[in-house]
Design a protein around this motif. Structure first.
Motif, mmCIF file in Angstrom:
data_model
loop_
_atom_site.group_PDB
_atom_site.id
_atom_site.type_symbol
_atom_site.label_atom_id
_atom_site.label_comp_id
_atom_site.label_asym_id
_atom_site.label_seq_id
_atom_site.Cartn_x
_atom_site.Cartn_y
_atom_site.Cartn_z
ATOM 1 N N PRO A 48 0.800 -1.243 0.000
ATOM 2 C CA PRO A 48 0.000 0.000 0.000
ATOM 3 C C PRO A 48 0.822 1.278 0.000
ATOM 4 O O PRO A 48 0.332 2.328 -0.419
ATOM 5 C CB PRO A 48 -0.829 -0.122 1.291
ATOM 6 C CG PRO A 48 -0.023 -1.038 2.170
ATOM 7 C CD PRO A 48 0.638 -2.009 1.248
ATOM 8 N N ASN A 49 2.054 1.221 0.450
ATOM 9 C CA ASN A 49 2.868 2.440 0.557
ATOM 10 C C ASN A 49 3.923 2.559 -0.539
ATOM 11 O O ASN A 49 4.788 3.437 -0.472
ATOM 12 C CB ASN A 49 3.552 2.483 1.924
ATOM 13 C CG ASN A 49 2.541 2.529 3.066
ATOM 14 O OD1 ASN A 49 1.543 3.233 2.984
ATOM 15 N ND2 ASN A 49 2.801 1.765 4.120
ATOM 16 N N ALA A 50 3.862 1.670 -1.531
ATOM 17 C CA ALA A 50 4.865 1.711 -2.595
ATOM 18 C C ALA A 50 4.619 2.903 -3.517
ATOM 19 O O ALA A 50 3.469 3.202 -3.864
ATOM 20 C CB ALA A 50 4.826 0.420 -3.402
ATOM 21 N N PRO A 51 5.671 3.625 -3.928
ATOM 22 C CA PRO A 51 5.503 4.707 -4.900
ATOM 23 C C PRO A 51 5.032 4.162 -6.246
ATOM 24 O O PRO A 51 5.079 2.958 -6.503
ATOM 25 C CB PRO A 51 6.914 5.302 -5.012
ATOM 26 C CG PRO A 51 7.651 4.816 -3.820
ATOM 27 C CD PRO A 51 7.067 3.483 -3.472
ATOM 28 N N CYS A 52 4.590 5.055 -7.091
ATOM 29 C CA CYS A 52 4.069 4.668 -8.409
ATOM 30 C C CYS A 52 5.241 4.463 -9.374
ATOM 31 O O CYS A 52 5.671 5.391 -10.052
ATOM 32 C CB CYS A 52 3.118 5.750 -8.920
ATOM 33 S SG CYS A 52 2.233 5.300 -10.413
ATOM 34 N N ALA A 53 5.772 3.248 -9.415
ATOM 35 C CA ALA A 53 6.900 2.928 -10.286
ATOM 36 C C ALA A 53 6.390 2.235 -11.546
ATOM 37 O O ALA A 53 5.611 1.289 -11.466
ATOM 38 C CB ALA A 53 7.895 2.033 -9.560
ATOM 39 N N LEU A 54 6.830 2.703 -12.699
ATOM 40 C CA LEU A 54 6.330 2.190 -13.972
ATOM 41 C C LEU A 54 7.483 1.772 -14.871
ATOM 42 O O LEU A 54 8.567 2.354 -14.823
ATOM 43 C CB LEU A 54 5.497 3.258 -14.682
ATOM 44 C CG LEU A 54 4.349 3.889 -13.881
ATOM 45 C CD1 LEU A 54 3.752 5.050 -14.659
ATOM 46 C CD2 LEU A 54 3.293 2.857 -13.562
ATOM 47 N N SER A 101 10.393 6.588 -17.552
ATOM 48 C CA SER A 101 10.392 5.133 -17.618
ATOM 49 C C SER A 101 11.293 4.523 -16.551
ATOM 50 O O SER A 101 12.384 5.017 -16.287
ATOM 51 C CB SER A 101 10.847 4.676 -19.010
ATOM 52 O OG SER A 101 10.890 3.282 -19.097
ATOM 53 N N ARG A 102 10.777 3.438 -15.929
ATOM 54 C CA ARG A 102 11.522 2.653 -14.947
ATOM 55 C C ARG A 102 11.994 3.495 -13.756
ATOM 56 O O ARG A 102 13.103 3.346 -13.274
ATOM 57 C CB ARG A 102 12.704 1.946 -15.599
ATOM 58 C CG ARG A 102 12.300 1.024 -16.736
ATOM 59 C CD ARG A 102 13.433 0.150 -17.166
ATOM 60 N NE ARG A 102 13.028 -0.682 -18.293
ATOM 61 C CZ ARG A 102 13.746 -1.675 -18.773
ATOM 62 N NH1 ARG A 102 14.896 -1.977 -18.230
ATOM 63 N NH2 ARG A 102 13.324 -2.393 -19.791
ATOM 64 N N SER A 103 11.165 4.430 -13.338
ATOM 65 C CA SER A 103 11.493 5.242 -12.176
ATOM 66 C C SER A 103 10.203 5.626 -11.471
ATOM 67 O O SER A 103 9.109 5.349 -11.950
ATOM 68 C CB SER A 103 12.264 6.504 -12.576
ATOM 69 O OG SER A 103 11.397 7.460 -13.146
ATOM 70 N N THR A 104 10.345 6.278 -10.324
ATOM 71 C CA THR A 104 9.174 6.755 -9.592
ATOM 72 C C THR A 104 8.978 8.255 -9.794
ATOM 73 O O THR A 104 8.223 8.877 -9.066
ATOM 74 C CB THR A 104 9.327 6.453 -8.088
ATOM 75 O OG1 THR A 104 10.530 7.062 -7.611
ATOM 76 C CG2 THR A 104 9.392 4.954 -7.842
ATOM 77 N N SER A 105 9.671 8.832 -10.758
ATOM 78 C CA SER A 105 9.558 10.266 -11.018
ATOM 79 C C SER A 105 8.183 10.583 -11.601
ATOM 80 O O SER A 105 7.783 10.031 -12.619
ATOM 81 C CB SER A 105 10.650 10.706 -11.991
ATOM 82 O OG SER A 105 10.499 12.064 -12.340
ATOM 83 N N LYS A 257 1.803 -10.037 -13.340
ATOM 84 C CA LYS A 257 1.531 -9.682 -11.940
ATOM 85 C C LYS A 257 2.782 -9.864 -11.091
ATOM 86 O O LYS A 257 3.107 -9.015 -10.248
ATOM 87 C CB LYS A 257 0.398 -10.553 -11.394
ATOM 88 C CG LYS A 257 0.018 -10.225 -9.955
ATOM 89 C CD LYS A 257 -1.173 -11.048 -9.491
ATOM 90 C CE LYS A 257 -1.567 -10.683 -8.065
ATOM 91 N NZ LYS A 257 -2.738 -11.456 -7.603
ATOM 92 N N ARG A 258 3.502 -10.952 -11.309
ATOM 93 C CA ARG A 258 4.726 -11.203 -10.548
ATOM 94 C C ARG A 258 5.760 -10.121 -10.834
ATOM 95 O O ARG A 258 6.434 -9.616 -9.928
ATOM 96 C CB ARG A 258 5.271 -12.584 -10.901
ATOM 97 C CG ARG A 258 6.397 -13.070 -10.004
ATOM 98 C CD ARG A 258 6.584 -14.570 -10.128
ATOM 99 N NE ARG A 258 6.644 -15.008 -11.520
ATOM 100 C CZ ARG A 258 5.719 -15.784 -12.087
ATOM 101 N NH1 ARG A 258 4.661 -16.184 -11.401
ATOM 102 N NH2 ARG A 258 5.835 -16.159 -13.356
ATOM 103 N N SER A 259 5.884 -9.717 -12.097
ATOM 104 C CA SER A 259 6.840 -8.681 -12.477
ATOM 105 C C SER A 259 6.468 -7.337 -11.858
ATOM 106 O O SER A 259 7.320 -6.623 -11.312
ATOM 107 C CB SER A 259 6.892 -8.569 -14.003
ATOM 108 O OG SER A 259 7.803 -7.579 -14.419
ATOM 109 N N ALA A 260 5.171 -6.967 -11.928
ATOM 110 C CA ALA A 260 4.727 -5.693 -11.349
ATOM 111 C C ALA A 260 4.863 -5.701 -9.828
ATOM 112 O O ALA A 260 5.163 -4.666 -9.224
ATOM 113 C CB ALA A 260 3.284 -5.417 -11.757
ATOM 114 N N THR A 261 4.655 -6.854 -9.203
ATOM 115 C CA THR A 261 4.810 -6.948 -7.750
ATOM 116 C C THR A 261 6.257 -6.738 -7.338
ATOM 117 O O THR A 261 6.544 -6.024 -6.365
ATOM 118 C CB THR A 261 4.314 -8.325 -7.252
ATOM 119 O OG1 THR A 261 2.939 -8.490 -7.615
ATOM 120 C CG2 THR A 261 4.451 -8.443 -5.738
ATOM 121 N N GLU A 262 7.176 -7.368 -8.069
ATOM 122 C CA GLU A 262 8.603 -7.169 -7.789
ATOM 123 C C GLU A 262 8.991 -5.714 -7.962
ATOM 124 O O GLU A 262 9.779 -5.160 -7.194
ATOM 125 C CB GLU A 262 9.438 -8.055 -8.712
ATOM 126 C CG GLU A 262 9.342 -9.545 -8.430
ATOM 127 C CD GLU A 262 10.008 -9.913 -7.115
ATOM 128 O OE1 GLU A 262 10.909 -9.175 -6.675
ATOM 129 O OE2 GLU A 262 9.598 -10.924 -6.511
#
Length: 276
Positions: A48-54, A101-105, A257-262
């Motif tokens: 729940p507290n993870a930043p929005c990383a894409l 990309s690939r950051s939480t910015s 799902k496994r990749s996004a969870t990691e």
């Protein structure tokens, strides 16, 4: 273009019309977005507290996802940011935010003002990111010419200029690849067409392969490209991916799902270390 995007194209500014004309368009069925929504909800509940990383590995520099109620455009800018635009039936495309990309910015764009609006934009971006991951499976199984009515609608939206030959490309995520005939492999006889970016899996490490979180094997990101020759015509696509969450698509969904969870777990650890 779907009906909502065609409406935005007709009423849009020249810059927006140009962006939509250059975009690759994906019509997303309700079942597919419901599956993506369920997966993201599960991940957010676990972290729940993870930043929005894409990851933002988009199939094309400008990609439009359209559902029955809204459309979103992801546009890769020259500075490395991916800009997100959002449209509904009542409002045209509006810039929402920009991600790297690939950051939480995360950089919100007007008219985002409240924390709730920013959270909604981040939530939508998470779902579009997972959609892009799922459709990066290059298993195209059906292609058909668009009907006369859709061709006429596209012609009217482009001020009476007849479009090139439009094709609807559809596939089920995780389905088997239909083998191509020998004639289809003769690229010098293919019309000019866009080949979307996608992941390619190898059993062994190669010069440009990388490891993906939560996924076995070695992967290479195959960049988008225009292929074929205009002397044989111009083939434009719009894409209609489908999903079978309890059947053919189950393994691909589990991998995504496994990749996004990691990725969420790594972002949470990075944020925690930054506060320490």
């Amino acid at each position: 273009m779907g009906p909502l995007t065609l409406q935005a194209f007709t009423n849009g500014t020249p810059d927006l019309r140009h962006a939509l004309a250059d975009a690759q368009h994906f019509l997303i069925e309700d079942r597919m977005f419901e599956t993506v929504n369920r997966v993201i909800n599960d991940i957010n509940a676990a972290h729940p507290n993870a930043p929005c990383a894409l990851q933002l590995m988009m199939p094309a520099p400008t990609t439009v996802f359209e559902t029955s109620n809204w459309a979103a455009m992801m546009n890769a800018a020259s500075d490395g940011c991916v800009q997100m635009w959002f449209a509904t039936r009542d409002e045209g495309f509006t810039p929402i935010c920009c991600f790297r990309s690939r950051s939480t910015s995360f950089q919100p764009r007007a008219p985002l003002r409240s924390r709730e609006q920013i959270q909604l934009a981040c939530s939508l971006a998470q779902r579009l990111d997972l959609l892009a991951d799922l459709i990066s499976e290059p298993r195209l199984v059906r292609r058909r010419d668009l009907g006369r009515q859709m061709r006429r609608a596209a012609e009217r939206a482009t001020s009476g200029v007849a479009p090139a030959a439009w094709h609807s490309v559809s596939w089920t995520v995780g389905d088997e690849v239909c083998p191509k005939s020998a004639d289809a492999l003769a690229s010098h006889r293919l019309p000019l067409h866009f080949a979307r970016a996608h992941w390619r899996k190898y059993d062994q490490e190669t010069a440009h392969s990388e490891l993906r979180p939560g996924r076995p094997g070695h992967w290479v990101w195959v960049k988008h490209a225009w292929k074929g020759h205009p002397d044989y015509g111009i083939r434009l696509h719009h894409y209609t991916p489908d999903i079978d969450p309890d059947g053919k698509s189950a393994a691909v969904i589990a991998d995504a799902k496994r990749s996004a969870t990691e990725q969420a777990r790594a972002a949470a650890i990075e944020a925690w270390n930054g506060r320490a």
